[in-house]
Design a protein around this motif. Structure first.
Motif, PDB file in Angstrom:
ATOM      1  N   SER A  27       0.835  -1.207   0.000  1.00 44.67           N
ATOM      2  CA  SER A  27       0.000   0.000   0.000  1.00 44.67           C
ATOM      3  C   SER A  27       0.866   1.251   0.000  1.00 44.67           C
ATOM      4  O   SER A  27       0.597   2.214  -0.730  1.00 44.67           O
ATOM      5  CB  SER A  27      -0.928   0.004   1.220  1.00 44.67           C
ATOM      6  OG  SER A  27      -1.749  -1.148   1.253  1.00 44.67           O
ATOM      7  N   THR A  28       1.915   1.253   0.813  1.00 42.02           N
ATOM      8  CA  THR A  28       2.827   2.395   0.865  1.00 42.02           C
ATOM      9  C   THR A  28       3.426   2.677  -0.500  1.00 42.02           C
ATOM     10  O   THR A  28       3.435   3.824  -0.969  1.00 42.02           O
ATOM     11  CB  THR A  28       3.956   2.134   1.878  1.00 42.02           C
ATOM     12  OG1 THR A  28       3.392   1.939   3.176  1.00 42.02           O
ATOM     13  CG2 THR A  28       4.946   3.286   1.918  1.00 42.02           C
ATOM     14  N   ALA A  29       3.934   1.628  -1.147  1.00 39.90           N
ATOM     15  CA  ALA A  29       4.557   1.806  -2.462  1.00 39.90           C
ATOM     16  C   ALA A  29       3.552   2.323  -3.484  1.00 39.90           C
ATOM     17  O   ALA A  29       3.852   3.224  -4.277  1.00 39.90           O
ATOM     18  CB  ALA A  29       5.148   0.472  -2.931  1.00 39.90           C
TER      19      ALA A  29
ATOM     20  N   ASP B 154       8.965   8.759  -8.139  1.00 44.24           N
ATOM     21  CA  ASP B 154       9.546   7.996  -9.243  1.00 44.24           C
ATOM     22  C   ASP B 154       9.968   6.619  -8.759  1.00 44.24           C
ATOM     23  O   ASP B 154      10.190   6.383  -7.570  1.00 44.24           O
ATOM     24  CB  ASP B 154      10.748   8.735  -9.834  1.00 44.24           C
ATOM     25  CG  ASP B 154      11.870   8.916  -8.823  1.00 44.24           C
ATOM     26  OD1 ASP B 154      12.773   8.062  -8.796  1.00 44.24           O
ATOM     27  OD2 ASP B 154      11.825   9.889  -8.055  1.00 44.24           O
ATOM     28  N   LEU B 155      10.075   5.694  -9.713  1.00 44.22           N
ATOM     29  CA  LEU B 155      10.361   4.297  -9.383  1.00 44.22           C
ATOM     30  C   LEU B 155      11.684   4.130  -8.641  1.00 44.22           C
ATOM     31  O   LEU B 155      11.786   3.332  -7.702  1.00 44.22           O
ATOM     32  CB  LEU B 155      10.381   3.453 -10.660  1.00 44.22           C
ATOM     33  CG  LEU B 155       9.045   2.887 -11.146  1.00 44.22           C
ATOM     34  CD1 LEU B 155       9.230   2.208 -12.487  1.00 44.22           C
ATOM     35  CD2 LEU B 155       8.484   1.905 -10.131  1.00 44.22           C
ATOM     36  N   ARG B 156      12.712   4.851  -9.064  1.00 46.09           N
ATOM     37  CA  ARG B 156      14.020   4.697  -8.431  1.00 46.09           C
ATOM     38  C   ARG B 156      13.973   5.072  -6.952  1.00 46.09           C
ATOM     39  O   ARG B 156      14.570   4.410  -6.110  1.00 46.09           O
ATOM     40  CB  ARG B 156      15.054   5.568  -9.150  1.00 46.09           C
ATOM     41  CG  ARG B 156      15.459   5.050 -10.508  1.00 46.09           C
ATOM     42  CD  ARG B 156      16.333   3.817 -10.402  1.00 46.09           C
ATOM     43  NE  ARG B 156      16.782   3.354 -11.700  1.00 46.09           N
ATOM     44  CZ  ARG B 156      17.436   2.217 -11.915  1.00 46.09           C
ATOM     45  NH1 ARG B 156      17.702   1.430 -10.876  1.00 46.09           N
ATOM     46  NH2 ARG B 156      17.804   1.862 -13.107  1.00 46.09           N
TER      47      ARG B 156
ATOM     48  N   ALA C 113      16.234  -5.017  -4.503  1.00 44.75           N
ATOM     49  CA  ALA C 113      17.518  -5.203  -5.181  1.00 44.75           C
ATOM     50  C   ALA C 113      17.435  -4.814  -6.650  1.00 44.75           C
ATOM     51  O   ALA C 113      18.402  -4.336  -7.240  1.00 44.75           O
ATOM     52  CB  ALA C 113      17.974  -6.655  -5.042  1.00 44.75           C
ATOM     53  N   THR C 114      16.280  -5.020  -7.276  1.00 42.35           N
ATOM     54  CA  THR C 114      16.117  -4.723  -8.691  1.00 42.35           C
ATOM     55  C   THR C 114      14.904  -3.832  -8.917  1.00 42.35           C
ATOM     56  O   THR C 114      13.925  -3.898  -8.169  1.00 42.35           O
ATOM     57  CB  THR C 114      15.943  -6.013  -9.518  1.00 42.35           C
ATOM     58  OG1 THR C 114      14.749  -6.685  -9.094  1.00 42.35           O
ATOM     59  CG2 THR C 114      17.130  -6.944  -9.337  1.00 42.35           C
ATOM     60  N   LEU C 115      14.961  -3.047  -9.974  1.00 40.12           N
ATOM     61  CA  LEU C 115      13.864  -2.145 -10.289  1.00 40.12           C
ATOM     62  C   LEU C 115      12.627  -2.913 -10.738  1.00 40.12           C
ATOM     63  O   LEU C 115      11.498  -2.448 -10.558  1.00 40.12           O
ATOM     64  CB  LEU C 115      14.293  -1.163 -11.379  1.00 40.12           C
ATOM     65  CG  LEU C 115      13.369   0.027 -11.646  1.00 40.12           C
ATOM     66  CD1 LEU C 115      13.237   0.896 -10.404  1.00 40.12           C
ATOM     67  CD2 LEU C 115      13.905   0.848 -12.817  1.00 40.12           C
TER      68      LEU C 115
ATOM     69  N   TYR D  69       4.375  -2.444  -8.757  1.00 38.25           N
ATOM     70  CA  TYR D  69       3.409  -1.503  -8.195  1.00 38.25           C
ATOM     71  C   TYR D  69       2.825  -0.566  -9.245  1.00 38.25           C
ATOM     72  O   TYR D  69       1.749  -0.024  -9.056  1.00 38.25           O
ATOM     73  CB  TYR D  69       4.063  -0.699  -7.068  1.00 38.25           C
ATOM     74  CG  TYR D  69       4.566  -1.593  -5.962  1.00 38.25           C
ATOM     75  CD1 TYR D  69       3.676  -2.293  -5.156  1.00 38.25           C
ATOM     76  CD2 TYR D  69       5.920  -1.777  -5.761  1.00 38.25           C
ATOM     77  CE1 TYR D  69       4.130  -3.123  -4.151  1.00 38.25           C
ATOM     78  CE2 TYR D  69       6.389  -2.613  -4.759  1.00 38.25           C
ATOM     79  CZ  TYR D  69       5.491  -3.288  -3.956  1.00 38.25           C
ATOM     80  OH  TYR D  69       5.942  -4.126  -2.986  1.00 38.25           O
ATOM     81  N   THR D  70       3.545  -0.377 -10.358  1.00 33.00           N
ATOM     82  CA  THR D  70       2.962   0.425 -11.436  1.00 33.00           C
ATOM     83  C   THR D  70       1.779  -0.306 -12.043  1.00 33.00           C
ATOM     84  O   THR D  70       0.833   0.319 -12.524  1.00 33.00           O
ATOM     85  CB  THR D  70       4.000   0.725 -12.531  1.00 33.00           C
ATOM     86  OG1 THR D  70       4.418  -0.494 -13.152  1.00 33.00           O
ATOM     87  CG2 THR D  70       5.207   1.432 -11.949  1.00 33.00           C
ATOM     88  N   HIS D  71       1.829  -1.650 -12.021  1.00 28.98           N
ATOM     89  CA  HIS D  71       0.697  -2.427 -12.524  1.00 28.98           C
ATOM     90  C   HIS D  71      -0.529  -2.200 -11.651  1.00 28.98           C
ATOM     91  O   HIS D  71      -1.653  -2.146 -12.135  1.00 28.98           O
ATOM     92  CB  HIS D  71       1.041  -3.926 -12.553  1.00 28.98           C
ATOM     93  CG  HIS D  71       2.238  -4.242 -13.377  1.00 28.98           C
ATOM     94  ND1 HIS D  71       2.930  -5.431 -13.269  1.00 28.98           N
ATOM     95  CD2 HIS D  71       2.903  -3.517 -14.313  1.00 28.98           C
ATOM     96  CE1 HIS D  71       3.950  -5.427 -14.109  1.00 28.98           C
ATOM     97  NE2 HIS D  71       3.958  -4.285 -14.759  1.00 28.98           N
TER      98      HIS D  71
END
Length: 322
Positions: free
Chosen positions: A273-275, A284-286, A295-297, A303-305
């Motif tokens: 939920s936070t993300a 932004d994602l980073r 560890a990976t983007l 979460y964009t989905h």
């Protein structure tokens, strides 16, 4: 033979039935996973249990091949097929395949296997399900209800409210929250020093509501629960020891469950939920990746989905030509 006290009894019993060579390999692999690769205790338990299951299957099927020598691609596939027949789902099979590949790679590097059969093992990809998350209004309702229940004379209520506020404000994992000490909180800058997976440290900010809840807990709640053996633990259980992750999970389940229409979530759902709310708010994602300690983007991109699916649902519900 030394074993972790947290190892499941069924895995421990099967481990006792392994040949001496196989049991020794499991012991060495466990130390490698825990100390060299820095896996979490939960991951180590899962990997060791899977490897014990694999070696038990191989030794049962091939009495002439004791220990690790009987591991080849055919043996790995036969083990996974047997697990499937017992009812293991795709996600479980994917994890067990990952455990087997980690073990065979380690065994090959240590000279226990001439050839590593792991890369030849393929399993159906795990379906990436969209995580259940709270809407913003549901998160606010949960936290408002928690704050309403706070009483200065009730240290448990003060603790529970601070736990909820900090989990939602930071998106930290429940194990990371329970592992916090006094010195990990910078009250002036409103940031936490968090030790995540692989013992990697990161700095995570939190806002005014979480700071206020933390101040009340430390000033009025924690002193009431503290005992001589409490040490520097930030959050305490009712007996004065460090807060157990199971207790933190119960706090979240019960608090979220009291919100009308909210999905059943625990601390990990609150992290989701936070993300989601950060991304919906324009982060932004980073930045979100760094905050969550991914560890990976690609992990953060999940979460964009969620946000896209929400937009689609809103469009279908409100647009006259949807």
């Amino acid at each position: 033979m030394n074993r972790t006290s947290s190892e499941r009894p069924d895995a421990s019993a099967r481990r006792d039935r392994l040949s001496e060579e196989a049991a020794d390999a499991v012991e060495r692999f466990e130390r490698h996973a825990r100390w060299e690769r820095g896996m979490s205790a939960h991951t180590v338990r899962a990997y060791v249990s899977d490897v014990v299951s694999l070696l038990t299957h191989v030794e049962k099927e091939n009495e002439n091949d004791r220990g690790v020598a009987g591991l080849d691609a055919a043996a790995l596939r036969a083990w996974l097929a047997a697990e499937h027949d017992r009812g293991a789902g795709r996600a479980t099979l994917a994890r067990r395949a990952a455990s087997a590949r980690a073990f065979t790679a380690w065994a090959h590097a240590r000279g226990l296997l001439e050839v590593d059969p792991g890369p030849r093992l393929s399993t159906p990809k795990r379906p990436r399900r969209l995580p259940s998350v709270l809407r913003r209004d549901q998160a606010e309702s949960m936290l408002d209800s928690s704050e309403d229940g706070v009483r200065a004379e009730d240290p448990v209520a003060l603790r529970d409210h601070a736990v909820l506020e900090l989990l939602y404000a930071t998106g930290v994992r429940v194990s990371e929250l329970c592992g916090l000490d006094h010195g990990d909180v910078d009250h002036e800058r409103c940031v936490l020093r968090v030790v995540g997976k692989g013992d990697k440290q990161r700095t995570v900010p939190f806002g005014v509501p979480a700071a206020r809840a933390l101040e009340h807990w430390l000033g009025q709640g924690r002193p009431a629960l503290a005992r001589s053996g409490s040490g520097d633990a930030l959050f305490l259980g009712v007996r004065g020891g460090r807060l157990n992750p199971r207790t933190a999970r119960r706090i979240v389940y019960e608090s979220a469950g009291a919100v009308r229409g909210a999905p059943r979530i625990g601390p990990h759902g609150l992290r989701h939920s936070t993300a989601t709310h950060l991304l919906e708010g324009g982060a932004d994602l980073r930045s979100v990746q760094e905050l969550l300690g991914h560890a990976t983007l690609s992990t953060t991109q999940l979460y964009t989905h969620v946000t896209v699916e929400r937009l689609k649902a809103i469009h279908e519900r409100t647009h006259p030509r949807s």
